[in-house]
Write an enzyme that holds these catalytic residues in place. Structure first.
Site, short mmCIF file in Angstrom:
data_model
loop_
_atom_site.label_atom_id
_atom_site.label_comp_id
_atom_site.label_asym_id
_atom_site.label_seq_id
_atom_site.Cartn_x
_atom_site.Cartn_y
_atom_site.Cartn_z
N LYS A 26 -56.70 89.25 51.61
CA LYS A 26 -57.30 90.56 51.32
C LYS A 26 -57.39 90.79 49.81
O LYS A 26 -58.42 91.18 49.28
CB LYS A 26 -56.46 91.70 51.95
CG LYS A 26 -56.29 91.59 53.45
CD LYS A 26 -55.46 92.75 54.01
CE LYS A 26 -54.04 92.82 53.53
NZ LYS A 26 -53.19 91.66 53.92
N ARG A 39 -52.51 100.95 57.46
CA ARG A 39 -51.70 99.92 58.14
C ARG A 39 -51.09 100.44 59.42
O ARG A 39 -50.36 99.72 60.09
CB ARG A 39 -50.57 99.52 57.22
CG ARG A 39 -50.80 98.24 56.48
CD ARG A 39 -49.67 98.10 55.52
NE ARG A 39 -49.32 96.76 55.25
CZ ARG A 39 -49.68 96.13 54.13
NH1 ARG A 39 -50.45 96.71 53.26
NH2 ARG A 39 -49.26 94.92 53.92
P1 AP5 Z 1 -53.66 87.13 49.09
O1 AP5 Z 1 -55.06 87.39 48.69
O2 AP5 Z 1 -52.58 87.49 48.14
O3 AP5 Z 1 -53.38 87.72 50.56
P2 AP5 Z 1 -53.19 89.22 51.05
O4 AP5 Z 1 -53.90 89.35 52.35
O5 AP5 Z 1 -53.57 90.17 49.95
O6 AP5 Z 1 -51.64 89.16 51.31
P3 AP5 Z 1 -50.44 90.15 50.90
O7 AP5 Z 1 -49.18 89.41 51.21
O8 AP5 Z 1 -50.60 90.66 49.50
O9 AP5 Z 1 -50.64 91.26 51.91
P4 AP5 Z 1 -49.61 92.21 52.43
O10 AP5 Z 1 -50.52 93.02 53.21
O11 AP5 Z 1 -48.45 91.68 53.12
O12 AP5 Z 1 -48.92 92.76 51.07
P5 AP5 Z 1 -49.13 94.10 50.25
O13 AP5 Z 1 -48.97 93.78 48.83
O14 AP5 Z 1 -50.34 94.81 50.69
O15 AP5 Z 1 -53.56 85.56 49.45
C1 AP5 Z 1 -52.33 84.99 49.84
C2 AP5 Z 1 -52.23 83.55 49.27
O16 AP5 Z 1 -53.23 82.74 49.90
C3 AP5 Z 1 -52.49 83.45 47.76
O17 AP5 Z 1 -51.65 82.46 47.23
C4 AP5 Z 1 -53.98 83.01 47.66
O18 AP5 Z 1 -54.22 82.25 46.48
C5 AP5 Z 1 -54.11 82.16 48.93
N1 AP5 Z 1 -55.47 82.23 49.51
C6 AP5 Z 1 -56.28 83.31 49.61
N2 AP5 Z 1 -57.43 82.98 50.22
C7 AP5 Z 1 -57.34 81.65 50.54
C8 AP5 Z 1 -58.21 80.73 51.20
N3 AP5 Z 1 -59.41 81.10 51.67
N4 AP5 Z 1 -57.75 79.45 51.38
C9 AP5 Z 1 -56.53 79.06 50.92
N5 AP5 Z 1 -55.67 79.89 50.27
C10 AP5 Z 1 -56.07 81.17 50.10
O19 AP5 Z 1 -47.88 94.95 50.77
C11 AP5 Z 1 -46.55 94.62 50.42
C12 AP5 Z 1 -45.60 95.65 51.02
O20 AP5 Z 1 -45.91 96.97 50.50
C13 AP5 Z 1 -45.68 95.82 52.55
O21 AP5 Z 1 -44.88 94.85 53.22
C14 AP5 Z 1 -45.15 97.25 52.71
O22 AP5 Z 1 -43.74 97.29 52.59
C15 AP5 Z 1 -45.74 97.97 51.51
N6 AP5 Z 1 -47.05 98.57 51.81
C16 AP5 Z 1 -48.26 98.26 51.25
N7 AP5 Z 1 -49.24 99.00 51.79
C17 AP5 Z 1 -48.66 99.81 52.72
C18 AP5 Z 1 -49.16 100.77 53.62
N8 AP5 Z 1 -50.49 101.07 53.70
N9 AP5 Z 1 -48.27 101.40 54.44
C19 AP5 Z 1 -46.95 101.14 54.37
N10 AP5 Z 1 -46.42 100.21 53.55
C20 AP5 Z 1 -47.26 99.54 52.73
#
Ligand code: AP5
Length: 224
Positions: A13, A88
């Site tokens: 994402k 989420r």
């Molecule tokens: P990346 O693009 O970083 O993936 P992502 O989907 O953004 O993954 P996140 O782990 O950031 O999502 P998340 O939803 O768990 O975390 P967030 O920060 O929102 O890609 C991942 C990896 O894959 C990278 O190394 C990239 O280079 C690689 N990659 C990408 N595309 C690729 C491809 N096509 N092929 C190969 N490799 C690829 O949330 C963190 C925490 O914050 C949550 O756990 C929660 O505690 C809190 N939080 C955030 N939002 C909320 C909410 N709305 N409600 C409640 N709590 C929340």
């Protein structure tokens, strides 16, 4: 254009939202980045969020919704935005619908599209285990699939790269459980609303982005 990127942790994402937002000139709003920024600054919001994030749990809806609604009222969101990591839960989705209905009543327009980036569980675990992030601009890298040109340094801004605490295997397992329990029901929520488009998230980053862009250009032509 108002777009949501939906998908499991590691689906890509953040990687895709940053580029697509640049290309379509939309604001990129990532709630995870907002919480990490608040933690870095040591604000009360950051300290509260840390308790949940380090366990792989969701930050409570009332805290997250208040933060998000304040952010999307800023002028840079007026012409459109990509929401990355929000909503989420069904409660968050309903709060967003309500807020957009109120703010946009005159234009009678809400969310244009929800892009569901689909990736299998085995691939998600590999991606999160090898991820590195820029401390300064949050750009994501991967030690195998998307390494930086210089080890430990961001290609875009030269910032130093680090691994997130919640990318440890036990926390990743909990984040995936939380995703399937609390976030995956949004797939049906937006499918029933006629807004969902599924995109295969496995494949080269550029190929996935092309699919997302063509889906958005087709699906929302004439709406913005
Ligand atoms: P990346 O693009 O970083 O993936 P992502 O989907 O953004 O993954 P996140 O782990 O950031 O999502 P998340 O939803 O768990 O975390 P967030 O920060 O929102 O890609 C991942 C990896 O894959 C990278 O190394 C990239 O280079 C690689 N990659 C990408 N595309 C690729 C491809 N096509 N092929 C190969 N490799 C690829 O949330 C963190 C925490 O914050 C949550 O756990 C929660 O505690 C809190 N939080 C955030 N939002 C909320 C909410 N709305 N409600 C409640 N709590 C929340």
């Amino acid at each position: 254009m108002y777009v949501i990127f939906l998908g499991a942790p590691g689906a890509g994402k953040g990687t895709q939202a940053a580029e697509v937002a640049r290309e379509l000139k939309l604001a990129h709003i990532a709630t995870g980045d907002m919480f990490r920024d608040a933690q870095k600054k040591g604000t009360p919001l950051g300290l509260k969020a840390k308790e949940y994030m380090e366990q792989g749990k969701l930050v409570p809806d009332e805290i997250t919704v208040a933060m998000l609604l304040e952010r999307i009222a800023a002028p840079d969101c007026a012409h459109g935005m990509i929401l990355d990591g929000f909503p989420r839960t069904i409660t968050q989705a309903e709060a967003l619908d309500k807020a957009l209905d109120k703010a946009l009543a005159r234009q009678a327009k809400g969310i244009d599209a929800v892009v569901y980036i689909k990736v299998d569980e085995e691939e998600l675990a590999k991606r999160l285990g090898g991820r590195w992030i820029c401390r300064q601009c949050q750009a994501p890298y991967h030690e195998l699939s998307a390494p930086p040109k210089v080890t430990g340094k961001c290609d875009r801004c030269g910032g130093s790269l680090y691994q997130r605490d919640d990318d440890k295997p036990a926390t990743v397992r909990e984040r995936l459980n939380v995703y399937f329990r609390q976030t995956a029901p949004l797939i049906d929520y937006y499918r029933k609303a006629g807004k969902l488009t599924e995109v295969d998230g496995v494949g080269a980053v550029d190929a996935v982005r092309k699919n997302i862009l063509s889906t958005l250009k087709k699906g929302t032509a004439g709406r913005n």
